[in-house]
Design an enzyme around this catalytic site. Structure first.
Site: not given
Ligand code: ASP
Length: 337
Positions: A205, A233, A235-236, A255-256, A258
């Site tokens: 990301t 889906r 994510g964050d 980043t990670g 989410g």
């Protein structure tokens, strides 16, 4: 009389010192994803390619900020460079969903005005961050998803590509490996979640945060999400306050994993600790990324800059592609712990 002259001089110096502070230097910080990034798994060529891509992203933003451009324009242009590189999980190089598609998320936020735009699950816009910017600048909305977002961005002049543009061999093989692992799973309980696919397959990301010469802050994040993610889906990254946030104090891009960043409302929690808890950026970011995130079972990292140019780049994974550049030319690019 002399005393008055002296006072006047002190006053003038104080004023000029103040205005100098108002037009102080700028800072740009970037990430290219956090994850299991180990030196032993990296070839020298690949490492060089990452360093070069991060360097060119930093220099792109630097030029804009140096010329007096806004933090907002700088983070967008910086993210676009990384979206165009197949090395990162954003734009070209995005990971594949369970159905073998690429569904892209992106967000941008202007800390000065608190304006924001984001898109989720888009499939045909070459640079998702431009679609997020279009939502912010040209619609009455903050967040758009799927077909509607693709259509709106196209109407606003964002470059359209065939979904096949996002295909890369590397990421497609990543999906196959993820599916194989899934199929071989002995324990069907919660193993898929506890043994996250993204640890091996998904880092990359991209994000950028900046404070410009006028002290304005901005943040931008762009991602393909997580390998083998279920259709639809989100994510964050495109969720304002979770993966992306900026106000007049701080700008943050995450980043990670989410799902955990959303549950912790990661970026806004850090901003709130600073505003209401009077914590420094360093302390607030450390608490969220190094304590709260792993405690919950997630992992990842972020980059952040505050209005004084203090930066923070914490991560609780093996590595995170990251770097920063300042107006005085100070520059650093790092990958491992
Ligand atoms: N945070 C992103 C997501 O969960 C993935 C990543 O940062 O690698 O969609």
């Amino acid at each position: 009389m002399r005393k008055i002259q002296l006072l006047a001089l002190v006053f003038t110096l104080a004023i000029s010192g103040f205005s100098q502070q108002n037009t102080k230097g700028f800072t740009l910080v970037i990430h290219g994803g956090a994850g299991t990034i180990l030196k032993k798994n990296m070839t020298p060529e690949r490492e060089k390619a990452y360093m070069a891509a991060l360097d060119s992203a930093l220099l792109t933003g630097y030029k804009i900020l140096e010329a007096g451009g806004s933090a907002l324009d700088a983070v967008q242009a910086t993210v676009m460079v990384m979206e165009n590189s197949p090395l990162f999980n954003a734009g070209k190089g995005a990971v594949f969903t369970n159905e073998g598609k690429n569904e892209l998320d992106a967000a941008i936020m202007d800390g000065f005005t608190l304006k924001a735009g984001s898109v989720a699950g888009i499939t045909t816009i070459k640079n998702p961050i431009t679609a997020a910017r279009a939502v912010m600048d040209k619609s009455e909305h903050v967040m758009m998803s799927g077909k509607g977002a693709d259509l709106f961005a196209a109407q606003q002049g964002c470059e359209v590509v065939d979904p096949s543009y996002f295909y890369t061999e590397d990421r497609f093989r990543g999906l196959q490996r993820a599916k194989e692992r899934d199929a071989n799973k002995v324990d069907s309980s919660n193993a898929g979640l506890r043994n996250p696919l993204h640890r091996d397959e998904k880092y990359g990301t991209v994000g950028a945060v900046a404070v410009d010469k006028q002290g304005r802050l901005a943040a931008a994040t762009s991602t393909g999400g997580m390998t083998n993610k279920k259709w639809g889906r989100i994510g964050d990254a495109p969720i304002i306050g979770s993966g992306t946030y900026a106000n007049q104090q701080v700008a943050i891009s995450c980043t990670g994993w989410g799902e955990y960043f959303i549950r912790l409302v990661m970026a806004k929690s850090i901003a709130d600790r600073m505003e209401f808890g009077k914590q420094s950026l360093k302390d607030a970011a450390h608490q969220l990324v190094m304590v709260d995130l792993p405690k919950l079972g997630g992992d990842g990292g972020l980059v952040a800059v505050d209005k004084n140019g203090n930066i923070s780049m914490p991560f609780c994974t093996e590595g995170m592609y990251r770097g920063f550049i300042r107006s005085n030319g100070q520059k650093e690019i790092l990958i491992y712990k």
